[in-house]
Design an enzyme around this catalytic site. Structure first.
Site, PDB file in Angstrom:
ATOM      1  N   ARG A  46       0.862  -1.195   0.000  1.00  0.00           N
ATOM      2  CA  ARG A  46       0.000   0.000   0.000  1.00  0.00           C
ATOM      3  C   ARG A  46       0.897   1.245   0.000  1.00  0.00           C
ATOM      4  NH1 ARG A  46      -1.319   1.597   4.639  1.00  0.00           N
ATOM      5  NH2 ARG A  46      -2.195  -0.329   5.437  1.00  0.00           N
ATOM      6  N   TYR A  98     -16.577  16.399 -15.275  1.00  0.00           N
ATOM      7  CA  TYR A  98     -17.031  15.007 -15.232  1.00  0.00           C
ATOM      8  C   TYR A  98     -18.054  14.839 -14.098  1.00  0.00           C
ATOM      9  CZ  TYR A  98     -17.011  10.012 -14.330  1.00  0.00           C
ATOM     10  OH  TYR A  98     -17.414   8.725 -14.096  1.00  0.00           O
ATOM     11  N   ASP A 170      -7.345  19.006 -13.915  1.00  0.00           N
ATOM     12  CA  ASP A 170      -7.649  17.667 -14.423  1.00  0.00           C
ATOM     13  C   ASP A 170      -7.261  17.662 -15.894  1.00  0.00           C
ATOM     14  OD1 ASP A 170      -8.829  15.395 -15.510  1.00  0.00           O
ATOM     15  OD2 ASP A 170     -10.562  15.459 -14.163  1.00  0.00           O
ATOM     16  N   LYS A 195      -7.968   6.613 -19.048  1.00  0.00           N
ATOM     17  CA  LYS A 195      -8.274   7.120 -20.382  1.00  0.00           C
ATOM     18  C   LYS A 195      -7.033   7.064 -21.285  1.00  0.00           C
ATOM     19  CE  LYS A 195     -12.245   7.554 -18.512  1.00  0.00           C
ATOM     20  NZ  LYS A 195     -12.212   8.095 -17.208  1.00  0.00           N
TER      21      LYS A 195
HETATM   22  O1  P1T Z   1     -13.222   6.886 -13.940  1.00  0.00           O
HETATM   23  P1  P1T Z   1     -12.040   7.346 -13.119  1.00  0.00           P
HETATM   24  O2  P1T Z   1     -10.743   6.733 -13.531  1.00  0.00           O
HETATM   25  O3  P1T Z   1     -12.299   7.291 -11.658  1.00  0.00           O
HETATM   26  O4  P1T Z   1     -11.829   8.912 -13.482  1.00  0.00           O
HETATM   27  C1  P1T Z   1     -12.782   9.901 -13.202  1.00  0.00           C
HETATM   28  C2  P1T Z   1     -12.661  11.026 -14.174  1.00  0.00           C
HETATM   29  C3  P1T Z   1     -12.020  12.198 -13.789  1.00  0.00           C
HETATM   30  N1  P1T Z   1     -11.861  13.232 -14.631  1.00  0.00           N
HETATM   31  C4  P1T Z   1     -12.326  13.195 -15.889  1.00  0.00           C
HETATM   32  C5  P1T Z   1     -12.139  14.370 -16.791  1.00  0.00           C
HETATM   33  C6  P1T Z   1     -12.973  12.052 -16.357  1.00  0.00           C
HETATM   34  O5  P1T Z   1     -13.409  12.034 -17.623  1.00  0.00           O
HETATM   35  C7  P1T Z   1     -13.156  10.934 -15.475  1.00  0.00           C
HETATM   36  C8  P1T Z   1     -13.891   9.712 -15.901  1.00  0.00           C
HETATM   37  N2  P1T Z   1     -14.706   9.905 -17.012  1.00  0.00           N
HETATM   38  C9  P1T Z   1     -15.486   8.959 -17.619  1.00  0.00           C
HETATM   39  C10 P1T Z   1     -15.629   7.709 -17.163  1.00  0.00           C
HETATM   40  C11 P1T Z   1     -16.192   9.429 -18.822  1.00  0.00           C
HETATM   41  O6  P1T Z   1     -16.663   8.608 -19.630  1.00  0.00           O
HETATM   42  O7  P1T Z   1     -16.268  10.649 -19.002  1.00  0.00           O
END
Ligand code: P1T
Length: 379
Positions: A46, A98, A170, A195
């Site tokens: 961890r 998001y 972000d 992503k």
């Molecule tokens: O899904 P996760 O890895 O927890 O990330 C969250 C997140 C944070 N910031 C942005 C700009 C994002 O697009 C996302 C996650 N977004 C999607 C799952 C989507 O389809 O837009």
């Protein structure tokens, strides 16, 4: 090192045991000690894991930062940033972001006494009006998900510095290939590594990169104390993804442009949101701040009917209707019912996320196949 070399070599070293070129997947929770404290730098996974550390160094390198941290998801990375705050603190955030970030802010952290202000950030002056002595964090997403607004990172970082406020960006949609927020004055750069960084839709992960040691230490403390870390296998996959980030992004940008231009010229389409268009309200900032315009775009069919939007996404064959973005394959999404369903209709419509909006993550297939697919789906 230049960026295209950093994605491959940044922060990396050959494995000390056998010279493996890729770091081994250290699939272990713990490490043998000869006497209490007698270890080789690793005690418990961890806290530290060699595969995760290799990734964290790679992440820091591509963002021109000094310290990288990897988490079990993008939201876990955001959660760690918010845990720097205390009850009574205030956050100014992009209003177009998001849905899951909005949900984390309003449904979890508001309950712990943190106050959020959501505003359009195209104009840095508007932010200054909301600053109080309790403002501790500015949270910006650029380009925004899903409206593709572009926020001037440098202008906001000046406001943040002047008022001694932490500024986090972000960078999920742009990636370090297109923009490096730390170079523009941000304190923290965050990614949903799920992503573009991972790039192959096979892993969920988040990351943070910072320059300042004191800030890094606070975040490492939270990472270990709260424990939302990613596993070694996922760390390996994202590290592998990083190595092709620049070539994938180049193609995402080329295909994004081809698809955006096709949609803009189609009589069945009312509006296309893509920062590469000269008439995009933030085109000048995008041109200055980003190397290219990325592979994300949103659009509204002519007449703005919900039923038409649904028909189009159902008819797509090469594009897959799915949540997420940034993988090699093209995806289509319906933000109102999918990624942004957790934002109240009234609130999301204020920023343009209407029921007829379709979002595309343009992949790296042949652009002609993507355009033909859209053509048949729009009809
Ligand atoms: O899904 P996760 O890895 O927890 O990330 C969250 C997140 C944070 N910031 C942005 C700009 C994002 O697009 C996302 C996650 N977004 C999607 C799952 C989507 O389809 O837009």
């Amino acid at each position: 090192m230049k960026f295209n070399t950093k994605t491959i070599h940044g922060g990396q070293e050959h494995d000390k045991a056998y010279g493996a070129v890729m770091p081994p997947i250290y699939q272990t929770s713990t490490y043998a000690q000869t006497t209490p404290g007698g270890h080789k730098g690793y005690e418990y996974s961890r806290t530290h894991n060699p595969t995760r550390n290799a990734l964290e160094k790679g992440l820091a390198s591509i963002e021109n930062g000094n310290y990288g941290l990897a988490f079990g998801s993008g939201l876990a990375a955001i959660d760690a940033v918010l845990k720097l705050l205390s009850p009574g603190d205030e956050v100014i955030s992009t209003n177009d972001l998001y849905g899951g970030s909005y949900r984390l802010f309003t449904k979890i952290f508001e309950r712990f006494g943190i106050k959020f202000h959501f505003i359009g950030m195209e104009n840095a002056d508007h932010i200054e009006q909301l600053i109080t002595q309790n403002t501790k964090l500015i949270w910006a997403e650029t380009p925004t998900n899903p409206m593709m607004n572009v926020i001037d990172i440098e202008a906001i970082s000046k406001v943040a510095k002047k008022n001694n406020i932490l500024f986090a960006v972000d960078n999920t949609f742009a990636t370090a290939y297109l923009q490096q927020p730390l170079d523009l004055g941000a304190d923290i750069v965050m990614h949903s590594a799920t992503k573009y960084l991972g790039g192959h839709s096979d892993v969920v992960m988040g990351s943070l990169v910072v320059r300042d040691k004191e800030l890094a230490d606070k975040l490492y403390f939270i990472q270990n104390a709260s424990g939302a870390v990613c596993g070694p296998m996922d760390s390996f996959l994202v590290l592998r993804g990083l190595k092709t980030l620049h070539v994938r992004m180049q193609r995402h940008c080329e295909n994004g442009r081809a698809v955006a231009e096709f949609l803009a010229s189609h009589p069945g389409i009312e509006k296309v949101y893509w920062p590469g268009f000269e008439d995009h309200p933030n085109h000048e900032i995008a041109k200055r701040q980003m190397k290219d315009f990325g592979g994300m775009l949103s659009f509204i069919p002519k007449g703005g009917n919900y039923a038409d939007a649904i028909r189009i996404v159902e008819n797509l064959k090469v594009f897959t209707l799915a949540e997420s973005l940034g993988g090699v394959e093209s995806l289509a999404g319906h933000p109102a019912s999918m990624t942004h369903a957790s934002i109240p209709k009234e609130e999301r419509e204020k920023s343009g996320v209407v029921d007829s909006l379709i979002r595309l993550s343009v992949g790296i297939e042949d652009a002609e196949d993507l355009i033909n697919d859209l053509k048949q789906a729009i009809g």
